[in-house]
Write an enzyme that holds these catalytic residues in place. Structure first.
Site, PDB file in Angstrom:
ATOM      1  N   GLN A  72       0.830  -1.214   0.000  1.00 22.62           N
ATOM      2  CA  GLN A  72       0.000   0.000   0.000  1.00 22.62           C
ATOM      3  C   GLN A  72       0.863   1.262   0.000  1.00 22.62           C
ATOM      4  OE1 GLN A  72      -3.100   0.705  -0.558  1.00 22.62           O
ATOM      5  NE2 GLN A  72      -3.657  -1.431  -0.845  1.00 22.62           N
ATOM      6  N   SER A  73       2.022   1.205  -0.628  1.00 22.84           N
ATOM      7  CA  SER A  73       2.928   2.352  -0.651  1.00 22.84           C
ATOM      8  C   SER A  73       2.295   3.570  -1.337  1.00 22.84           C
ATOM      9  CB  SER A  73       4.201   1.965  -1.394  1.00 22.84           C
ATOM     10  OG  SER A  73       4.973   3.109  -1.684  1.00 22.84           O
ATOM     11  N   ASN A  74       2.260   4.677  -0.614  1.00 19.26           N
ATOM     12  CA  ASN A  74       1.806   5.937  -1.215  1.00 19.26           C
ATOM     13  C   ASN A  74       2.858   6.465  -2.181  1.00 19.26           C
ATOM     14  OD1 ASN A  74      -0.539   6.226   0.562  1.00 19.26           O
ATOM     15  ND2 ASN A  74       1.007   6.502   2.157  1.00 19.26           N
ATOM     16  N   CYS A  76       4.939   4.719  -4.008  1.00 19.78           N
ATOM     17  CA  CYS A  76       4.884   4.019  -5.294  1.00 19.78           C
ATOM     18  C   CYS A  76       3.689   4.485  -6.127  1.00 19.78           C
ATOM     19  CB  CYS A  76       4.846   2.510  -5.071  1.00 19.78           C
ATOM     20  SG  CYS A  76       6.449   1.870  -4.520  1.00 19.78           S
TER      21      CYS A  76
END
Ligand SMILES: *Cc1c(COP(=O)(O)O)cnc(C)c1O
Length: 326
Positions: A72-74, A76
């Site tokens: 859930q990387s913001n 990325c």
């Protein structure tokens, strides 16, 4: 010399006084700097870093942006949006397993057309390097953006942000005694500390650690600051006591949302109509709320909660279900 950036962000971001939250908590005056509204794929703190990183990538004639992060990387998600916007390819190395249904940030990564390579958290750095090498061989001219966009280049986005803040302080006719912000890969806080020295910001900058120890993160921040001072021949020096990191709120670890984060998310939403996220700003706000309750701040102080974004994760499992059953 500071390198060139590509202007992308919606700046300056607004500063809002959180009257109802201030009243509810009964401590210092709490304001919010809306870096959740920086533009670029729902916004967040990575936009400011990516303005500089894209400048560097273009200078290197890159054709493909490669980065890594959590599922859930913001960061990325914003890299994926940036690549689409700049007409570049995008490969993301994400830790975890492909879920049946992509939600939240991962859904957006797909929508922006990013290619996803899956890795375990322990070996994602290696997978990232292999991915870059392979893209190189295929002639795709990859440009590697580090974890969280936190290096000497990316952090300059927050060096500039403090200049912006100083101008806003003058316009508003007030000064902030504290900045409180989520701190994880350290680039945001490192940039702020460097900017505070350059633009003579008088308040203190408190990073709420999202994971790891205060010692570790302070060390990372100190190194980032040193690196940019050297790389860009800046005539600045930083006192180590300006690096303030509180690691009391890391809970059960990265990405694990529990009671403190849920309380903070609900409080900001119900009192202010403001959305926090489960991983970063929910945790930083939980720290802020606890510190106010403990009387850490003086009642006459102005505290600026620097909102760093992350809200698409609200719509991702397991967070969505956990928030709904509350
Ligand atoms: C990446 C991120 C942070 C942490 O910023 P760092 O520069 O890595 O310390 C904080 N909040 C959100 C929403 C983020 O995505």
């Amino acid at each position: 010399m500071i390198p060139n950036k590509v202007p992308l962000a919606h700046l300056p971001t607004r500063i809002e006084f959180l009257a109802a939250l201030t009243k509810t908590l009964g401590g210092p005056k709490i304001y919010c700097k809306r870096d959740d509204q920086t533009g670029l794929g729902f916004g967040g703190n990575k936009t400011r870093k990516l303005e500089y990183l894209l400048g560097d990538a273009l200078q290197h004639k890159a054709q493909t942006l490669v980065s890594m992060g959590a599922i859930q990387s913001n960061h990325c998600r914003q890299v994926a949006a940036l690549a689409a916007r700049a007409g570049l390819g995008c490969i993301l190395v994400l830790s975890g397993k492909p879920p049946e249904i992509a939600t939240g940030n991962l859904f957006l990564d797909n929508l922006f057309g990013a290619e996803v390579v899956w890795a375990e958290r322990d070996n994602r750095q290696q997978v990232l390097e292999d991915t870059v090498n392979q893209a190189e061989k295929l002639g795709r001219k990859p440009y590697m953006i580090p974890y969280g966009g936190s290096n000497a280049i990316g952090m300059l986005g927050y060096y500039d942000a403090i200049k912006e803040l100083r101008q806003e302080e003058d316009l508003l006719g007030l000064h902030f005694d504290w900045i409180v912000t989520a701190s994880s890969s350290g680039g945001t806080q490192a940039g702020m500390i460097l900017g505070a020295s350059a633009w003579k910001f008088k308040g203190r900058i408190l990073g709420i650690a999202i994971e790891g120890s205060s010692n570790e993160l302070s060390g990372t921040i100190a190194n980032l600051v040193k690196e940019s001072i050297t790389n860009y021949s800046l005539d600045l020096s930083i006192d180590s006591d300006t690096i303030i990191v509180n690691d009391h709120y890391t809970g059960a670890g990265y990405g694990v949302m529990a009671e403190p984060e849920i309380e903070a998310i609900r409080l900001f939403a119900s009192k202010e109509g403001l959305l926090l996220d489960p991983v970063y700003t929910g945790r930083a706000a939980a720290g802020l709320i606890d510190l106010v309750r403990r009387g850490f701040f003086n009642e006459h102080e102005n505290v600026l909660f620097w909102h760093t974004g992350g809200t698409p994760a609200l719509f991702a499992e397991p967070y969505l279900s956990l928030l709904q059953c509350h």
